[in-house]
Design an enzyme around this catalytic site. Sequence first.
Site, PDB file in Angstrom:
ATOM      1  N   GLU A 255     -26.411  -5.840  19.806  1.00 57.84           N
ATOM      2  CA  GLU A 255     -27.476  -6.660  20.371  1.00 57.84           C
ATOM      3  C   GLU A 255     -28.436  -7.043  19.249  1.00 57.84           C
ATOM      4  O   GLU A 255     -28.882  -6.158  18.528  1.00 57.84           O
ATOM      5  CB  GLU A 255     -28.240  -5.888  21.437  1.00 57.84           C
ATOM      6  CG  GLU A 255     -27.406  -5.676  22.681  1.00 57.84           C
ATOM      7  CD  GLU A 255     -28.140  -4.955  23.801  1.00 57.84           C
ATOM      8  OE1 GLU A 255     -29.354  -4.720  23.660  1.00 57.84           O
ATOM      9  OE2 GLU A 255     -27.508  -4.638  24.797  1.00 57.84           O
TER      10      GLU A 255
ATOM     11  N   ARG B 250     -24.941  -0.007  28.762  1.00 64.44           N
ATOM     12  CA  ARG B 250     -24.951  -0.170  27.309  1.00 64.44           C
ATOM     13  C   ARG B 250     -23.689  -0.914  26.893  1.00 64.44           C
ATOM     14  O   ARG B 250     -22.593  -0.643  27.409  1.00 64.44           O
ATOM     15  CB  ARG B 250     -24.990   1.188  26.600  1.00 64.44           C
ATOM     16  CG  ARG B 250     -26.337   1.920  26.653  1.00 64.44           C
ATOM     17  CD  ARG B 250     -27.421   1.206  25.852  1.00 64.44           C
ATOM     18  NE  ARG B 250     -28.683   1.927  25.832  1.00 64.44           N
ATOM     19  CZ  ARG B 250     -29.689   1.722  26.688  1.00 64.44           C
ATOM     20  NH1 ARG B 250     -29.575   0.803  27.634  1.00 64.44           N
ATOM     21  NH2 ARG B 250     -30.810   2.420  26.581  1.00 64.44           N
TER      22      ARG B 250
ATOM     23  N   HIS C 293     -30.632  -8.306  27.772  1.00 66.34           N
ATOM     24  CA  HIS C 293     -31.107  -6.935  28.033  1.00 66.34           C
ATOM     25  C   HIS C 293     -32.505  -6.938  28.691  1.00 66.34           C
ATOM     26  O   HIS C 293     -33.456  -6.406  28.136  1.00 66.34           O
ATOM     27  CB  HIS C 293     -31.126  -6.112  26.732  1.00 66.34           C
ATOM     28  CG  HIS C 293     -30.993  -4.632  26.969  1.00 66.34           C
ATOM     29  ND1 HIS C 293     -30.358  -3.779  26.096  1.00 66.34           N
ATOM     30  CD2 HIS C 293     -31.429  -3.838  27.988  1.00 66.34           C
ATOM     31  CE1 HIS C 293     -30.411  -2.537  26.547  1.00 66.34           C
ATOM     32  NE2 HIS C 293     -31.066  -2.551  27.709  1.00 66.34           N
TER      33      HIS C 293
HETATM   34  C1  DGY Z   1     -33.387   1.571  29.151  1.00 66.24           C
HETATM   35  O1  DGY Z   1     -34.498   1.921  29.541  1.00 66.24           O
HETATM   36  O2  DGY Z   1     -32.558   2.363  28.700  1.00 66.24           O
HETATM   37  C2  DGY Z   1     -33.042   0.122  29.289  1.00 66.24           C
HETATM   38  O3  DGY Z   1     -31.855  -0.207  28.711  1.00 66.24           O
HETATM   39  C3  DGY Z   1     -34.167  -0.765  28.826  1.00 66.24           C
HETATM   40  O4  DGY Z   1     -35.190  -0.659  29.718  1.00 66.24           O
END
Ligand code: DGY
Length: 330
Positions: A268, A239, A287
């Site tokens: 984002e 993240r 992402h």
């Molecule tokens: C998640 O699943 O947390 C990812 O960041 C996106 O697939």
Amino acid sequence: MARPRVFVTRRIPQVGLARICEACDAEVWPGELPPPPEALREKARDCEGLLTLLTDRVDAALLDAAPRLKVVSNFAVGYNNIDVAEATRRGICIGNTPDVLTEATADMALALLLAAARRIVESADHARAGLWKTWQPLGFIGQDLCGKTVGVVGMGRIGFSFARRCRRAWEMRVLYHDVRPNPRAEAELDASLVSFDELLAESDFVSLHADLNPGTRHMFDAAAFRKMKRTAVFVNTARGGLVVQQDLVQALREGWIFAAGLDVTDPEPPAADEPLLRLANCVVAPHIASATVSSRNGMAEIAADNLLTGVAGKPLRAWVNPEVAPRRRL
Ligand code: DGY
């Protein structure tokens, strides 16, 4: 009998969506962009179930607006977009989609590591721009991978799979930092649990796989980047909020570290003038770590299961807050 009313905040793979639409009175947000918060509150008003994405904020204001809500099924393994404590307090179940995206995400971390260490995007851009004039003995010199030390921050499922690749393919020494030991990583990968500072100082590559929570937010700041090797490559597929972004920019600009490969940013999408998007020693992907056919189909199946079992008052397949069970809304 009336079918449960649910709202799905974006189109997801058909393998999950079809089951939801068959079993529920479902509305699917048709837009490419997330529903604005006020639209989401309005849509959630009569719903027993919500299927959300990581771009949807599930906070007290939304939960207040949805008095009949029994379950929030998040189409992601991460759930930092959800106030789980507030949901639990109200008796609402939360589901996520673990496991099915582990290998794809580990692959992406590795791809970013390679791209940044070997300057693949920077050199490909150079060729595409017509600047490739001759073979250059001193051109695009990058970092070796074989036998180096990798530092994994967060040795959960994805961190482990990433470390396994580094260990088995490149015979790297594996260091890790986590709030709890991972005996499997220690047994199978000869991984060593070390302090955060030791990991930063010793690692040639640092890959971030931690959850974003109040304790981990901004764990990578100027002080952390200063402790890394000047030849180090930093990878983040977890993240963006784990990193103080402007400090990473400074670290890359001023050569505190060699390069970075990022699948996540904060916010984002990044602002159009975000320096990370322009730095030659930074690779930014939008992402996409879980964007493979099997991962996204798997996520859709689990998210559908969580939503359908949630509205039916049954145990969720992947249940973030099982402690809510005795007092869940039925
Ligand atoms: C998640 O699943 O947390 C990812 O960041 C996106 O697939």
